[in-house]
Motif scaffolding. Sequence first.
Motif, PDB file in Angstrom:
ATOM      1  N   ILE A 334      27.921  19.950 -13.581  1.00  0.00           N
ATOM      2  CA  ILE A 334      27.404  19.292 -14.911  1.00  0.00           C
ATOM      3  C   ILE A 334      26.465  20.029 -15.527  1.00  0.00           C
ATOM      4  CG2 ILE A 334      25.767  17.703 -13.620  1.00  0.00           C
ATOM      5  CD1 ILE A 334      26.891  15.296 -15.320  1.00  0.00           C
ATOM      6  N   THR A 335      26.432  20.134 -16.949  1.00  0.00           N
ATOM      7  CA  THR A 335      25.404  20.608 -17.530  1.00  0.00           C
ATOM      8  C   THR A 335      24.419  19.650 -18.037  1.00  0.00           C
ATOM      9  OG1 THR A 335      26.547  20.083 -19.767  1.00  0.00           O
ATOM     10  CG2 THR A 335      27.333  22.226 -18.608  1.00  0.00           C
ATOM     11  N   PRO A 336      23.223  20.217 -18.378  1.00  0.00           N
ATOM     12  CA  PRO A 336      22.355  18.906 -18.938  1.00  0.00           C
ATOM     13  C   PRO A 336      22.873  18.330 -20.049  1.00  0.00           C
ATOM     14  CG  PRO A 336      21.315  21.364 -18.515  1.00  0.00           C
ATOM     15  CD  PRO A 336      22.635  21.527 -18.346  1.00  0.00           C
ATOM     16  N   ASP A 337      23.623  18.875 -20.927  1.00  0.00           N
ATOM     17  CA  ASP A 337      24.235  18.058 -22.171  1.00  0.00           C
ATOM     18  C   ASP A 337      25.193  17.059 -21.434  1.00  0.00           C
ATOM     19  OD1 ASP A 337      24.812  17.404 -24.825  1.00  0.00           O
ATOM     20  OD2 ASP A 337      26.869  18.176 -24.254  1.00  0.00           O
ATOM     21  N   GLY A 338      25.838  17.421 -20.531  1.00  0.00           N
ATOM     22  CA  GLY A 338      26.914  16.384 -19.963  1.00  0.00           C
ATOM     23  C   GLY A 338      26.140  15.337 -18.954  1.00  0.00           C
ATOM     24  N   LYS A 339      25.228  15.709 -18.311  1.00  0.00           N
ATOM     25  CA  LYS A 339      24.263  14.797 -17.574  1.00  0.00           C
ATOM     26  C   LYS A 339      23.591  13.746 -18.689  1.00  0.00           C
ATOM     27  CE  LYS A 339      20.857  14.304 -14.287  1.00  0.00           C
ATOM     28  NZ  LYS A 339      19.749  14.926 -13.426  1.00  0.00           N
ATOM     29  N   ALA A 340      23.248  14.113 -19.668  1.00  0.00           N
ATOM     30  CA  ALA A 340      22.878  13.213 -20.442  1.00  0.00           C
ATOM     31  C   ALA A 340      23.956  12.265 -21.123  1.00  0.00           C
ATOM     32  CB  ALA A 340      21.971  13.988 -21.907  1.00  0.00           C
ATOM     33  N   LYS A 341      25.068  12.820 -21.559  1.00  0.00           N
ATOM     34  CA  LYS A 341      26.146  11.991 -21.849  1.00  0.00           C
ATOM     35  C   LYS A 341      26.563  11.083 -20.951  1.00  0.00           C
ATOM     36  CE  LYS A 341      28.122  15.186 -25.352  1.00  0.00           C
ATOM     37  NZ  LYS A 341      29.295  15.923 -25.806  1.00  0.00           N
ATOM     38  N   LEU A 342      26.515  11.655 -19.570  1.00  0.00           N
ATOM     39  CA  LEU A 342      26.910  10.471 -18.793  1.00  0.00           C
ATOM     40  C   LEU A 342      25.797   9.637 -18.389  1.00  0.00           C
ATOM     41  CD1 LEU A 342      28.836   9.978 -16.192  1.00  0.00           C
ATOM     42  CD2 LEU A 342      27.314  11.573 -14.837  1.00  0.00           C
ATOM     43  N   ALA A 343      24.605   9.755 -18.650  1.00  0.00           N
ATOM     44  CA  ALA A 343      23.546   8.697 -18.656  1.00  0.00           C
ATOM     45  C   ALA A 343      23.719   7.791 -19.653  1.00  0.00           C
ATOM     46  CB  ALA A 343      22.150   9.553 -18.430  1.00  0.00           C
ATOM     47  N   GLU A 344      24.068   8.213 -20.864  1.00  0.00           N
ATOM     48  CA  GLU A 344      24.243   7.229 -22.165  1.00  0.00           C
ATOM     49  C   GLU A 344      25.372   6.639 -21.899  1.00  0.00           C
ATOM     50  OE1 GLU A 344      24.537   7.616 -26.793  1.00  0.00           O
ATOM     51  OE2 GLU A 344      25.387   9.253 -25.733  1.00  0.00           O
ATOM     52  N   PHE A 345      26.249   6.960 -21.211  1.00  0.00           N
ATOM     53  CA  PHE A 345      27.662   6.121 -21.124  1.00  0.00           C
ATOM     54  C   PHE A 345      27.437   5.135 -20.050  1.00  0.00           C
ATOM     55  CE2 PHE A 345      32.331   6.328 -21.665  1.00  0.00           C
ATOM     56  CZ  PHE A 345      32.791   5.096 -20.736  1.00  0.00           C
ATOM     57  N   LEU A 346      26.870   5.497 -18.706  1.00  0.00           N
ATOM     58  CA  LEU A 346      26.575   4.560 -17.622  1.00  0.00           C
ATOM     59  C   LEU A 346      25.458   3.521 -18.136  1.00  0.00           C
ATOM     60  CD1 LEU A 346      26.843   6.910 -14.587  1.00  0.00           C
ATOM     61  CD2 LEU A 346      28.437   5.427 -15.558  1.00  0.00           C
ATOM     62  N   ARG A 347      24.516   3.716 -18.986  1.00  0.00           N
ATOM     63  CA  ARG A 347      23.714   2.963 -19.261  1.00  0.00           C
ATOM     64  C   ARG A 347      24.133   1.783 -20.043  1.00  0.00           C
ATOM     65  NH1 ARG A 347      18.015   1.962 -18.975  1.00  0.00           N
ATOM     66  NH2 ARG A 347      17.966   3.839 -17.675  1.00  0.00           N
ATOM     67  N   TRP A 348      25.045   2.273 -20.873  1.00  0.00           N
ATOM     68  CA  TRP A 348      25.891   1.282 -21.817  1.00  0.00           C
ATOM     69  C   TRP A 348      26.763   0.407 -20.916  1.00  0.00           C
ATOM     70  CZ3 TRP A 348      31.217   1.160 -22.191  1.00  0.00           C
ATOM     71  CH2 TRP A 348      31.519   0.047 -23.114  1.00  0.00           C
ATOM     72  N   ALA A 349      27.537   1.073 -20.006  1.00  0.00           N
ATOM     73  CA  ALA A 349      28.380   0.183 -19.270  1.00  0.00           C
ATOM     74  C   ALA A 349      27.381  -0.790 -18.443  1.00  0.00           C
ATOM     75  CB  ALA A 349      28.900   1.037 -18.383  1.00  0.00           C
ATOM     76  N   ASP A 371      20.678  10.519  -9.581  1.00  0.00           N
ATOM     77  CA  ASP A 371      19.636  10.339 -10.342  1.00  0.00           C
ATOM     78  C   ASP A 371      19.795   9.690 -11.616  1.00  0.00           C
ATOM     79  OD1 ASP A 371      18.404  12.235  -8.709  1.00  0.00           O
ATOM     80  OD2 ASP A 371      18.500  14.194  -9.958  1.00  0.00           O
ATOM     81  N   VAL A 372      20.806   9.780 -12.249  1.00  0.00           N
ATOM     82  CA  VAL A 372      21.023   8.862 -13.478  1.00  0.00           C
ATOM     83  C   VAL A 372      21.179   7.654 -12.983  1.00  0.00           C
ATOM     84  CG1 VAL A 372      22.915   8.403 -15.066  1.00  0.00           C
ATOM     85  CG2 VAL A 372      22.406  10.637 -14.606  1.00  0.00           C
ATOM     86  N   VAL A 373      21.921   7.150 -11.920  1.00  0.00           N
ATOM     87  CA  VAL A 373      22.274   5.904 -11.474  1.00  0.00           C
ATOM     88  C   VAL A 373      20.741   4.877 -11.033  1.00  0.00           C
ATOM     89  CG1 VAL A 373      23.333   4.355  -9.960  1.00  0.00           C
ATOM     90  CG2 VAL A 373      24.441   6.258 -10.864  1.00  0.00           C
ATOM     91  N   GLU A 374      20.005   5.764 -10.414  1.00  0.00           N
ATOM     92  CA  GLU A 374      18.322   5.408 -10.111  1.00  0.00           C
ATOM     93  C   GLU A 374      17.804   5.170 -11.162  1.00  0.00           C
ATOM     94  OE1 GLU A 374      17.253   8.466  -7.511  1.00  0.00           O
ATOM     95  OE2 GLU A 374      18.274   7.669  -5.626  1.00  0.00           O
ATOM     96  N   ASP A 375      17.897   5.879 -12.111  1.00  0.00           N
ATOM     97  CA  ASP A 375      17.006   5.591 -13.321  1.00  0.00           C
ATOM     98  C   ASP A 375      17.657   4.437 -14.221  1.00  0.00           C
ATOM     99  OD1 ASP A 375      14.960   6.514 -15.383  1.00  0.00           O
ATOM    100  OD2 ASP A 375      16.683   6.599 -16.875  1.00  0.00           O
ATOM    101  N   ILE A 376      18.883   4.200 -14.253  1.00  0.00           N
ATOM    102  CA  ILE A 376      19.645   3.117 -14.690  1.00  0.00           C
ATOM    103  C   ILE A 376      19.308   1.741 -13.936  1.00  0.00           C
ATOM    104  CG2 ILE A 376      21.750   1.878 -15.458  1.00  0.00           C
ATOM    105  CD1 ILE A 376      22.727   4.736 -16.033  1.00  0.00           C
ATOM    106  N   ASN A 377      19.150   1.865 -12.583  1.00  0.00           N
ATOM    107  CA  ASN A 377      19.119   0.774 -11.851  1.00  0.00           C
ATOM    108  C   ASN A 377      17.711   0.203 -11.913  1.00  0.00           C
ATOM    109  OD1 ASN A 377      20.035  -0.705  -9.497  1.00  0.00           O
ATOM    110  ND2 ASN A 377      18.351   0.096  -8.241  1.00  0.00           N
ATOM    111  N   LYS A 378      16.649   0.858 -12.649  1.00  0.00           N
ATOM    112  CA  LYS A 378      15.237   0.456 -12.954  1.00  0.00           C
ATOM    113  C   LYS A 378      15.381  -0.922 -13.900  1.00  0.00           C
ATOM    114  CE  LYS A 378      13.210   4.836 -12.072  1.00  0.00           C
ATOM    115  NZ  LYS A 378      12.471   5.963 -12.804  1.00  0.00           N
ATOM    116  N   ASP A 379      16.458  -0.550 -14.882  1.00  0.00           N
ATOM    117  CA  ASP A 379      16.666  -1.617 -15.888  1.00  0.00           C
ATOM    118  C   ASP A 379      17.689  -2.651 -15.798  1.00  0.00           C
ATOM    119  OD1 ASP A 379      14.601  -0.547 -17.488  1.00  0.00           O
ATOM    120  OD2 ASP A 379      15.937   0.926 -17.960  1.00  0.00           O
ATOM    121  N   TYR A 380      18.738  -2.385 -14.993  1.00  0.00           N
ATOM    122  CA  TYR A 380      19.870  -2.916 -14.650  1.00  0.00           C
ATOM    123  C   TYR A 380      20.453  -2.827 -13.060  1.00  0.00           C
ATOM    124  CZ  TYR A 380      20.349  -2.509 -19.616  1.00  0.00           C
ATOM    125  OH  TYR A 380      20.084  -2.505 -20.991  1.00  0.00           O
ATOM    126  N   PRO A 381      20.393  -4.114 -12.523  1.00  0.00           N
ATOM    127  CA  PRO A 381      20.563  -3.991 -10.900  1.00  0.00           C
ATOM    128  C   PRO A 381      21.994  -3.518 -10.699  1.00  0.00           C
ATOM    129  CG  PRO A 381      19.702  -6.282 -11.399  1.00  0.00           C
ATOM    130  CD  PRO A 381      20.047  -5.677 -12.901  1.00  0.00           C
TER     131      PRO A 381
END
Length: 560
Positions: A334-349, A371-381
């Motif tokens: 995964i590239t940094p750009d891909g990771k950012a897109k993944l984070a945006e998608f999963l946060r929306w979900a 890393d992405v999921v742990e960051d999202i988990n701070k706001d959504y269980p």
Amino acid sequence: MLRSRSAKFTRCLAATIIAASSATIASAQTADTILFNGKILTVDNDFSQQEALAIGDGKILATGTSAAMKRLAGDKASLVDLGGRAVIPGLTDGHIHGIRAALTFGTEVNWIGVPTLKDALEKIREAAKAQKSGSWIVVAGGWTEAQFAEKRRPTPGEVAAIAPDNPVYIQHLYDWLLLTPKAMEALNIRDDNDVTPGGKLMRDSDNKPTGVIEAGGNALGKLFDKLPKPTLEQQVDGSKKFFREMNSLGITGIVDGGGVSMYPASYQAVFKLWRDKQLTVRVAYHLCSPKPGSELADVQNLTQLLPPGFGDSMLHFNGPGEIIIWADWTDGDITPDGKAKLAEFLRWAASKGYTIQLHWNPDRTVRDLLDVVEDINKDYPVRDLRWTVLHLYNASEDSLKRMKSLGLIWGVQDGLYFGGERLQKEVGAEQAKLMPRIATAMKLGLVVGAGTDAHRVSSYNPFVSLQWYLDGTTIGGTKTRGDEEAPSRRQALEMYTRNSAFMANDDDKRGTLEAGKFADLAVLSADYLTAPMNEIGKIKSVLTMVGGKVVYAAPPFAER
């Protein structure tokens, strides 16, 4: 102290009253079906075994002795003597591309489980005789040369010789494709540019294309999309046949992962069966991102009228997946750009409360996902959302611990049943013994779901999968995974029942044979708990019920 004991006594008394009331209600109901004189594996918390069960209005009323259950029978109840046979909760494949497989099941040639290449080629010959000249003959996967006694793949010459007047397409997993000359002509394939990106034409000593293409999944998906599509009528017929085939193997539910070559129109056949009340498996389906570049926008648009859980007990939308971001899904790099897109998608979900299935292969990069999921988990269980990481056969113990802390599910398919020897060569015999770490994951308390990832990359037979979970032996007979990472028979069955129902957000309705849950069950041809290990893959269902209705029956039950 006195107050504490009093409160405890009150809670116990309340629980007793509730339990007594439930028993009274159950006993007051009359059953329309009694299964008795059997070995009922309830797969409840105690993994209790009973002799009989009573069914009423599509649900289990009670389990117990044959005499006790018969007392619940109504005047017109059907009494089914199991003859000592084992009964299990209906199996749920926690990750399968079943809707896609069903679309072409009535028009494809199926090589799953065929023992010899000679037999496989005979199926091509029979199809060529039965079909019109010029019509396509397609083998879309689910086989490997290791299953054949000859231990080799077919050659373009021998396929063209038995089907000279038909274009033939034979796909092996997602890495190899055979096309006959008529197929090459029909698809306008002349050089590497016609199979790129990711594909390469094999050539003979005279530099002429042989008809064999070596490619990645994306390239083969694009080629498959060029094949003529069955009519809607053929898709519906194929879907009926495929789901009945699954019923014959004890499958009563699937969690469908969408997949390559799946678009909104691809769901019309399963929706028609649902509307016409002709579905014989419960379907929890996921929607993949249709194309690269606009993944989030596309899925946001498609799901405007699909809130979490939309549907009913036979078919419901389970969430986005398994392909989220196209650039990263194949092997997890995964590239940094891909990771950012993944984070945006999963946060929306997460903000919408969607369940996710996510394809991720290598452990070396799964930290980026976590890393992405742990960051999202701070706001959504996240643990409330039942997100599943699929595949990840080489998951390390550290990765499993992080997944456990986030409440993620690990979906483990039996892909190494086909590919274990290749893995062994890549990582060495000692490392391969640890893959996948199912026992370790279960000791950590992770929910581990079972599935096949069928039908292009494996067999859809759940008992073949169960045998592989237990003994780690490939289709070619090589034992690659060590016994130390094997689940017990109980744990493996739980993976295919209660755990997969959990993945489908249906564990409160099915997955165990307990009072109040749907009467989804399979009567087995052999006792799963006591059958010799090498015989488990041969087990079938002789009677399958979904919601108390018979969807498949073989002798002696077919004679009823």
